[in-house]
Scaffold this motif. Structure first.
Motif, PDB file in Angstrom:
ATOM      1  N   LEU A  63      17.059  49.396  37.159  1.00  0.00           N
ATOM      2  CA  LEU A  63      17.491  50.721  37.585  1.00  0.00           C
ATOM      3  C   LEU A  63      17.946  50.706  39.045  1.00  0.00           C
ATOM      4  O   LEU A  63      18.846  51.445  39.435  1.00  0.00           O
ATOM      5  CB  LEU A  63      16.344  51.735  37.430  1.00  0.00           C
ATOM      6  CG  LEU A  63      15.730  51.853  36.027  1.00  0.00           C
ATOM      7  CD1 LEU A  63      14.546  52.817  36.057  1.00  0.00           C
ATOM      8  CD2 LEU A  63      16.770  52.315  35.015  1.00  0.00           C
ATOM      9  N   ARG A  64      17.292  49.861  39.833  1.00  0.00           N
ATOM     10  CA  ARG A  64      17.623  49.747  41.250  1.00  0.00           C
ATOM     11  C   ARG A  64      17.278  48.345  41.734  1.00  0.00           C
ATOM     12  O   ARG A  64      16.232  47.806  41.387  1.00  0.00           O
ATOM     13  CB  ARG A  64      16.841  50.787  42.057  1.00  0.00           C
ATOM     14  CG  ARG A  64      17.290  50.904  43.505  1.00  0.00           C
ATOM     15  CD  ARG A  64      16.496  51.974  44.226  1.00  0.00           C
ATOM     16  NE  ARG A  64      16.857  52.052  45.631  1.00  0.00           N
ATOM     17  CZ  ARG A  64      16.184  52.738  46.552  1.00  0.00           C
ATOM     18  NH1 ARG A  64      15.113  53.438  46.186  1.00  0.00           N
ATOM     19  NH2 ARG A  64      16.566  52.749  47.816  1.00  0.00           N
ATOM     20  N   SER A  65      18.179  47.766  42.491  1.00  0.00           N
ATOM     21  CA  SER A  65      17.969  46.408  42.988  1.00  0.00           C
ATOM     22  C   SER A  65      17.993  46.405  44.510  1.00  0.00           C
ATOM     23  O   SER A  65      18.749  47.164  45.130  1.00  0.00           O
ATOM     24  CB  SER A  65      19.067  45.482  42.445  1.00  0.00           C
ATOM     25  OG  SER A  65      18.810  44.151  42.810  1.00  0.00           O
ATOM     26  N   PHE A  66      17.152  45.565  45.125  1.00  0.00           N
ATOM     27  CA  PHE A  66      17.068  45.468  46.575  1.00  0.00           C
ATOM     28  C   PHE A  66      17.499  44.066  46.995  1.00  0.00           C
ATOM     29  O   PHE A  66      16.998  43.071  46.464  1.00  0.00           O
ATOM     30  CB  PHE A  66      15.641  45.744  47.053  1.00  0.00           C
ATOM     31  CG  PHE A  66      15.118  47.093  46.634  1.00  0.00           C
ATOM     32  CD1 PHE A  66      15.269  48.192  47.464  1.00  0.00           C
ATOM     33  CD2 PHE A  66      14.513  47.266  45.401  1.00  0.00           C
ATOM     34  CE1 PHE A  66      14.807  49.443  47.077  1.00  0.00           C
ATOM     35  CE2 PHE A  66      14.041  48.504  45.002  1.00  0.00           C
ATOM     36  CZ  PHE A  66      14.193  49.598  45.843  1.00  0.00           C
ATOM     37  N   ASP A  67      18.403  43.994  47.929  1.00  0.00           N
ATOM     38  CA  ASP A  67      18.911  42.693  48.379  1.00  0.00           C
ATOM     39  C   ASP A  67      17.999  42.148  49.481  1.00  0.00           C
ATOM     40  O   ASP A  67      18.059  42.589  50.628  1.00  0.00           O
ATOM     41  CB  ASP A  67      20.339  42.845  48.892  1.00  0.00           C
ATOM     42  CG  ASP A  67      20.980  41.496  49.224  1.00  0.00           C
ATOM     43  OD1 ASP A  67      20.280  40.463  49.091  1.00  0.00           O
ATOM     44  OD2 ASP A  67      22.154  41.480  49.627  1.00  0.00           O
ATOM     45  N   ASN A  68      17.164  41.195  49.101  1.00  0.00           N
ATOM     46  CA  ASN A  68      16.224  40.582  50.062  1.00  0.00           C
ATOM     47  C   ASN A  68      16.705  39.223  50.555  1.00  0.00           C
ATOM     48  O   ASN A  68      15.922  38.450  51.108  1.00  0.00           O
ATOM     49  CB  ASN A  68      14.851  40.436  49.405  1.00  0.00           C
ATOM     50  CG  ASN A  68      14.192  41.778  49.132  1.00  0.00           C
ATOM     51  OD1 ASN A  68      14.163  42.641  50.002  1.00  0.00           O
ATOM     52  ND2 ASN A  68      13.681  41.967  47.923  1.00  0.00           N
ATOM     53  N   THR A  69      17.996  38.941  50.366  1.00  0.00           N
ATOM     54  CA  THR A  69      18.538  37.625  50.734  1.00  0.00           C
ATOM     55  C   THR A  69      18.315  37.311  52.202  1.00  0.00           C
ATOM     56  O   THR A  69      17.878  36.199  52.557  1.00  0.00           O
ATOM     57  CB  THR A  69      20.049  37.568  50.423  1.00  0.00           C
ATOM     58  OG1 THR A  69      20.264  37.917  49.064  1.00  0.00           O
ATOM     59  CG2 THR A  69      20.591  36.160  50.676  1.00  0.00           C
ATOM     60  N   GLU A  70      18.600  38.269  53.080  1.00  0.00           N
ATOM     61  CA  GLU A  70      18.463  38.015  54.521  1.00  0.00           C
ATOM     62  C   GLU A  70      17.007  37.774  54.896  1.00  0.00           C
ATOM     63  O   GLU A  70      16.715  36.904  55.730  1.00  0.00           O
ATOM     64  CB  GLU A  70      19.031  39.189  55.324  1.00  0.00           C
ATOM     65  CG  GLU A  70      20.542  39.297  55.268  1.00  0.00           C
ATOM     66  CD  GLU A  70      21.084  40.344  56.232  1.00  0.00           C
ATOM     67  OE1 GLU A  70      20.304  40.861  57.054  1.00  0.00           O
ATOM     68  OE2 GLU A  70      22.295  40.634  56.158  1.00  0.00           O
ATOM     69  N   LEU A  71      16.091  38.520  54.292  1.00  0.00           N
ATOM     70  CA  LEU A  71      14.665  38.322  54.587  1.00  0.00           C
ATOM     71  C   LEU A  71      14.207  36.945  54.126  1.00  0.00           C
ATOM     72  O   LEU A  71      13.504  36.237  54.867  1.00  0.00           O
ATOM     73  CB  LEU A  71      13.830  39.411  53.905  1.00  0.00           C
ATOM     74  CG  LEU A  71      12.314  39.261  54.019  1.00  0.00           C
ATOM     75  CD1 LEU A  71      11.869  39.266  55.483  1.00  0.00           C
ATOM     76  CD2 LEU A  71      11.606  40.361  53.232  1.00  0.00           C
ATOM     77  N   ILE A  72      14.580  36.556  52.924  1.00  0.00           N
ATOM     78  CA  ILE A  72      14.185  35.240  52.398  1.00  0.00           C
ATOM     79  C   ILE A  72      14.748  34.134  53.276  1.00  0.00           C
ATOM     80  O   ILE A  72      14.061  33.151  53.602  1.00  0.00           O
ATOM     81  CB  ILE A  72      14.647  35.082  50.932  1.00  0.00           C
ATOM     82  CG1 ILE A  72      13.858  36.039  50.034  1.00  0.00           C
ATOM     83  CG2 ILE A  72      14.468  33.642  50.451  1.00  0.00           C
ATOM     84  CD1 ILE A  72      14.358  36.108  48.613  1.00  0.00           C
ATOM     85  N   THR A  73      16.009  34.292  53.699  1.00  0.00           N
ATOM     86  CA  THR A  73      16.641  33.296  54.579  1.00  0.00           C
ATOM     87  C   THR A  73      15.916  33.219  55.912  1.00  0.00           C
ATOM     88  O   THR A  73      15.642  32.114  56.430  1.00  0.00           O
ATOM     89  CB  THR A  73      18.125  33.653  54.810  1.00  0.00           C
ATOM     90  OG1 THR A  73      18.803  33.663  53.551  1.00  0.00           O
ATOM     91  CG2 THR A  73      18.786  32.640  55.733  1.00  0.00           C
TER      92      THR A  73
END
Length: 414
Positions: free
Chosen positions: A121-131
């Motif tokens: 229903l909703r997605s959060f982009d955590n790419t920068e945090l993981i990087t």
């Protein structure tokens, strides 16, 4: 900004104003500090203001080392790169002073919100945090599905009740769930809070679930349940759903008198109007209800002879804070499923959540496998019936503080 140890007062003040998981509570810190002395509270200050905080627990490993763990922490604004950088760099230096082999954190950071069938229903982009965390040495452990003895569950089933009345929450459940709640009420299912001295009563039901679903605690669950109640004396509850068969039989007896009176009344009407279709239909309906009620009386009398006057149906361990009520561990007796004790118990605690203005009722972990072959498919369908949605969290990050010895540790524990 600088990384530092926090006082208990500073920590408590900071988390009061933010949504936090119960494992980051002052209650856990106080208990572990007093009884195990294996816990630390650290954070980041900007001048005199706390801007990040974390409860860390420690344990021995490989005899000479410790490993550290923060369950659903640290508590901070993960979108603020400066705070993230300051905290984790400071944490690395702090852990080196404590003979740390590695540290594991699993932040309370959402990855997706889904419906009960797993659709996003909703997605959060955590790419920068993981990087960013990877650059700081905290390696993301991936997006796990299923239960694991090595890490906390990533998938939670949650019911939002904020701003809703009991009637609104009930109306949003599916028909069968509402019916089962109503049947529990009709069958005189009651709930009570057990004292810690009655933990064995809960544990007997928990063991039935453990056997039925083929899962086991790594530690002694009986002691874990007692310790949890001691750790959260003001914010934990052992709840029991039960039936007093004496009361239930009295209720059935009163209903029997009522039905027989109605039946006699219809018989009189049929004498006066023998061809009344409406009266005939009502007569047949009442006969069926009388027979059904008599059957229930017979079954209840037999249950009393075989099981005693009180039937323990279902029980669960709950923890709650200002943000959530957590449904942690539970069990039920399959011999008494007809009473719908688990539904009565859930509804009682959902009402508690609403009455205390707590915004979320957290059914807690599921596997994240939404297929019909999933180990917990039945559990998922049960929670789905209450209109719960699914929250997927970011998962674990591990930072080896002594990389060479950590490789040896991995090899030993492969």
């Amino acid at each position: 900004m600088h990384f530092t140890k926090l006082t208990e007062e500073e920590y408590a003040e900071f988390i009061t104003h933010l949504p936090v998981h119960y494992t980051q509570s002052s209650e856990q810190y106080n208990y572990r500090k007093q009884h195990k002395n294996d816990v630390h509270i650290v954070g980041v200050k900007d001048n005199d203001n706390v801007v990040a905080a974390c409860l860390l627990s420690e344990a021995r490993t490989m005899k000479i080392f410790k490993y550290f763990y923060s369950h659903k922490g640290p508590v901070l604004d993960y979108k603020n790169k400066d705070i993230v950088d300051c905290f984790f760099k400071g944490l690395n230096k702090y852990l080196k002073k404590h003979r740390t082999l590695f540290v594991l954190v699993d932040p309370y950071v959402l990855e997706t919100v889904r419906n009960a069938d797993g659709d996003i229903l909703r997605s959060f982009d955590n790419t920068e945090l993981i990087t960013q965390l990877n650059k700081l040495g905290y390696k993301h452990q991936g997006y796990s599905v299923g239960y694991s003895q090595k890490s906390q569950i990533r998938w939670l089933s949650v019911l939002n009740v904020e701003g809703k009345s009991e009637q609104e929450v009930l109306k949003e459940m599916d028909y069968q769930t509402r019916r089962n709640i109503k049947r529990a009420q009709e069958m005189n299912v009651e709930t009570k809070t057990l004292d810690i001295s009655e933990t064995e009563r809960f544990y007997k039901l928990y063991k039935k679930a453990e056997t039925r679903h083929n899962f086991k605690f790594k530690e002694d669950p009986h002691e874990f349940f007692k310790e949890t109640q001691k750790m959260y004396p003001e914010h934990s509850m052992l709840k029991l759903a039960y039936v007093d068969l004496n009361k239930y039989l009295q209720q059935l007896s009163q209903k029997s008198e009522q039905l027989n009176a109605e039946l006699k009344d219809i018989e009189y009407k049929l004498v006066d109007s023998p061809n009344s279709k409406k009266s005939k239909n009502k007569f047949e309906q009442l006969k069926q209800q009388v027979n059904s009620n008599n059957k229930k009386i017979t079954e209840a009398q037999q249950l009393m002879r075989e099981e005693g006057e009180i039937l323990d149906l279902a029980a669960a361990l709950y923890i709650y804070n200002k943000d959530e009520v957590y449904y942690l561990s539970s069990g039920s007796d399959p011999k008494f499923y007809q009473f719908n004790g688990a539904y009565g118990l859930q509804w009682d605690m959902i009402k508690f959540t609403i009455a205390n203005h707590i915004p979320r009722y957290n059914f807690y972990g599921i596997t994240g496998d939404f297929s019909e072959e999933a180990d917990d498919y039945g559990v998922q369908q049960f929670k789905k019936g209450f209109n719960a949605h699914v929250e997927e969290y970011i998962g674990d990050f591990i930072k080896p503080i002594h990389p060479l010895f950590y490789k040896i540790y991995q090899f030993i524990n492969k």
